[in-house]
Design a protein around this motif. Structure first.
Motif, PDB file in Angstrom:
ATOM      1  N   ALA A 174      -4.542   9.713   3.866  1.00 60.03           N
ATOM      2  CA  ALA A 174      -5.199   8.812   2.918  1.00 60.03           C
ATOM      3  C   ALA A 174      -4.244   7.699   2.537  1.00 60.03           C
ATOM      4  O   ALA A 174      -3.024   7.874   2.589  1.00 60.03           O
ATOM      5  CB  ALA A 174      -5.641   9.569   1.666  1.00 60.03           C
ATOM      6  N   ALA A 175      -4.828   6.545   2.135  1.00 63.38           N
ATOM      7  CA  ALA A 175      -4.013   5.414   1.702  1.00 63.38           C
ATOM      8  C   ALA A 175      -4.786   4.615   0.666  1.00 63.38           C
ATOM      9  O   ALA A 175      -6.017   4.674   0.611  1.00 63.38           O
ATOM     10  CB  ALA A 175      -3.638   4.530   2.886  1.00 63.38           C
TER      11      ALA A 175
ATOM     12  N   ASN B 146      -1.847   3.272   7.151  1.00 58.13           N
ATOM     13  CA  ASN B 146      -2.699   4.260   7.795  1.00 58.13           C
ATOM     14  C   ASN B 146      -2.205   4.596   9.194  1.00 58.13           C
ATOM     15  O   ASN B 146      -2.937   5.221   9.981  1.00 58.13           O
ATOM     16  CB  ASN B 146      -4.152   3.790   7.843  1.00 58.13           C
ATOM     17  CG  ASN B 146      -4.310   2.485   8.595  1.00 58.13           C
ATOM     18  OD1 ASN B 146      -3.339   1.914   9.059  1.00 58.13           O
ATOM     19  ND2 ASN B 146      -5.533   2.013   8.694  1.00 58.13           N
ATOM     20  N   SER B 147      -0.986   4.191   9.477  1.00 58.78           N
ATOM     21  CA  SER B 147      -0.364   4.487  10.761  1.00 58.78           C
ATOM     22  C   SER B 147       1.140   4.599  10.535  1.00 58.78           C
ATOM     23  O   SER B 147       1.701   3.854   9.738  1.00 58.78           O
ATOM     24  CB  SER B 147      -0.660   3.376  11.757  1.00 58.78           C
ATOM     25  OG  SER B 147       0.181   3.479  12.893  1.00 58.78           O
TER      26      SER B 147
ATOM     27  N   GLY C  15       0.431   5.781   0.662  1.00 61.37           N
ATOM     28  CA  GLY C  15      -0.491   6.762   1.207  1.00 61.37           C
ATOM     29  C   GLY C  15       0.169   8.081   1.508  1.00 61.37           C
ATOM     30  O   GLY C  15       1.329   8.329   1.136  1.00 61.37           O
TER      31      GLY C  15
ATOM     32  N   TYR D 224      -8.577   4.525   1.801  1.00 63.76           N
ATOM     33  CA  TYR D 224      -8.891   4.885   3.181  1.00 63.76           C
ATOM     34  C   TYR D 224      -8.611   6.376   3.353  1.00 63.76           C
ATOM     35  O   TYR D 224      -7.648   6.889   2.789  1.00 63.76           O
ATOM     36  CB  TYR D 224      -8.025   4.084   4.160  1.00 63.76           C
ATOM     37  CG  TYR D 224      -8.094   2.596   3.961  1.00 63.76           C
ATOM     38  CD1 TYR D 224      -7.313   1.972   2.986  1.00 63.76           C
ATOM     39  CD2 TYR D 224      -8.914   1.806   4.745  1.00 63.76           C
ATOM     40  CE1 TYR D 224      -7.365   0.601   2.790  1.00 63.76           C
ATOM     41  CE2 TYR D 224      -8.969   0.432   4.564  1.00 63.76           C
ATOM     42  CZ  TYR D 224      -8.196  -0.151   3.583  1.00 63.76           C
ATOM     43  OH  TYR D 224      -8.253  -1.517   3.391  1.00 63.76           O
ATOM     44  N   TYR D 225      -9.444   7.045   4.159  1.00 63.43           N
ATOM     45  CA  TYR D 225      -9.283   8.483   4.350  1.00 63.43           C
ATOM     46  C   TYR D 225      -9.479   8.882   5.805  1.00 63.43           C
ATOM     47  O   TYR D 225     -10.280   8.290   6.528  1.00 63.43           O
ATOM     48  CB  TYR D 225     -10.311   9.252   3.519  1.00 63.43           C
ATOM     49  CG  TYR D 225     -10.129   9.099   2.027  1.00 63.43           C
ATOM     50  CD1 TYR D 225     -10.841   8.136   1.311  1.00 63.43           C
ATOM     51  CD2 TYR D 225      -9.246   9.934   1.334  1.00 63.43           C
ATOM     52  CE1 TYR D 225     -10.673   8.001  -0.047  1.00 63.43           C
ATOM     53  CE2 TYR D 225      -9.082   9.797  -0.036  1.00 63.43           C
ATOM     54  CZ  TYR D 225      -9.785   8.830  -0.719  1.00 63.43           C
ATOM     55  OH  TYR D 225      -9.622   8.700  -2.077  1.00 63.43           O
ATOM     56  N   LYS D 226      -8.771   9.920   6.188  1.00 65.03           N
ATOM     57  CA  LYS D 226      -9.048  10.609   7.455  1.00 65.03           C
ATOM     58  C   LYS D 226     -10.420  11.265   7.314  1.00 65.03           C
ATOM     59  O   LYS D 226     -10.766  11.776   6.255  1.00 65.03           O
ATOM     60  CB  LYS D 226      -7.974  11.669   7.691  1.00 65.03           C
ATOM     61  CG  LYS D 226      -8.158  12.538   8.900  1.00 65.03           C
ATOM     62  CD  LYS D 226      -7.037  13.566   8.992  1.00 65.03           C
ATOM     63  CE  LYS D 226      -7.280  14.544  10.122  1.00 65.03           C
ATOM     64  NZ  LYS D 226      -7.306  13.877  11.440  1.00 65.03           N
TER      65      LYS D 226
ATOM     66  N   THR E 179       4.487   2.057   8.472  1.00 64.07           N
ATOM     67  CA  THR E 179       5.153   2.610   7.297  1.00 64.07           C
ATOM     68  C   THR E 179       6.604   2.145   7.222  1.00 64.07           C
ATOM     69  O   THR E 179       7.341   2.262   8.201  1.00 64.07           O
ATOM     70  CB  THR E 179       5.105   4.138   7.335  1.00 64.07           C
ATOM     71  OG1 THR E 179       3.727   4.549   7.354  1.00 64.07           O
ATOM     72  CG2 THR E 179       5.788   4.743   6.123  1.00 64.07           C
TER      73      THR E 179
ATOM     74  N   SER F  60       0.844  -1.199   0.000  1.00 61.63           N
ATOM     75  CA  SER F  60       0.000   0.000   0.000  1.00 61.63           C
ATOM     76  C   SER F  60       0.878   1.248   0.000  1.00 61.63           C
ATOM     77  O   SER F  60       2.059   1.195   0.366  1.00 61.63           O
ATOM     78  CB  SER F  60      -0.924   0.025   1.218  1.00 61.63           C
ATOM     79  OG  SER F  60      -0.197   0.296   2.405  1.00 61.63           O
TER      80      SER F  60
ATOM     81  N   PHE G 164      -2.233  10.579   9.690  1.00 59.71           N
ATOM     82  CA  PHE G 164      -2.662   9.906   8.481  1.00 59.71           C
ATOM     83  C   PHE G 164      -3.661  10.766   7.720  1.00 59.71           C
ATOM     84  O   PHE G 164      -4.527  11.415   8.315  1.00 59.71           O
ATOM     85  CB  PHE G 164      -3.291   8.568   8.856  1.00 59.71           C
ATOM     86  CG  PHE G 164      -4.066   7.922   7.753  1.00 59.71           C
ATOM     87  CD1 PHE G 164      -5.456   7.925   7.770  1.00 59.71           C
ATOM     88  CD2 PHE G 164      -3.415   7.317   6.696  1.00 59.71           C
ATOM     89  CE1 PHE G 164      -6.179   7.324   6.760  1.00 59.71           C
ATOM     90  CE2 PHE G 164      -4.123   6.721   5.671  1.00 59.71           C
ATOM     91  CZ  PHE G 164      -5.511   6.730   5.706  1.00 59.71           C
TER      92      PHE G 164
ATOM     93  N   VAL H 189      -1.659  -1.884   5.474  1.00 63.12           N
ATOM     94  CA  VAL H 189      -2.280  -0.640   5.032  1.00 63.12           C
ATOM     95  C   VAL H 189      -1.561   0.499   5.735  1.00 63.12           C
ATOM     96  O   VAL H 189      -1.492   0.534   6.959  1.00 63.12           O
ATOM     97  CB  VAL H 189      -3.776  -0.615   5.389  1.00 63.12           C
ATOM     98  CG1 VAL H 189      -4.386   0.733   4.991  1.00 63.12           C
ATOM     99  CG2 VAL H 189      -4.507  -1.760   4.711  1.00 63.12           C
TER     100      VAL H 189
END
Length: 123
Positions: A49-50, A105-106, A35, A59-61, A110, A33, A47, A103
């Protein structure tokens, strides 16, 4: 290893739009992924978006849903963030991020970071 290079930041008035790009190079075939994160002065990186590279799941904030769109062009190994209806509170350094296995999103998930690009929204 994967290298990420962002571009497209700048100064825009509230209500305006910008499109950020993130060019990926290296072992991009290993990525799961990609983002975007952002960090405003005095605040933690958060975060934004990813997107999964295997499909179109994104995925979005919550605060950017309906205004921002994350997309990718696999042929160009490039990730995009289209930002519309920008607000002064969107002002931050925006970072491209990627993960080999989760994903992104954190920050803890990453594996790779870009150097960041400044986005400033004036009121």
């Amino acid at each position: 290893q994967v290298q990420l290079v962002e571009s497209g930041g700048g100064l825009v008035q509230a209500g305006g739009s910008l499109r950020l790009s993130c060019a990926a190079s290296g072992r991009t075939s290993s990525l799961f992924s990609m983002g975007w994160f952002r960090q405003a002065p005095g605040k933690e990186r958060e975060f934004v978006a990813a997107i999964l590279l295997s499909g179109r799941i994104a995925y979005y904030k919550d605060s950017v849903k309906g205004r921002f769109t994350v997309s990718r062009d696999n042929a160009k190994n490039t990730l995009y963030l289209q930002m519309n209806s920008l607000k002064p509170e969107d002002t931050a350094v925006y970072y491209c991020a990627a993960s080999n296995s989760a994903v992104v999103n954190s920050a803890t998930r990453t594996d790779y970071w870009g150097q960041g690009t400044q986005v400033t929204v004036s009121s």
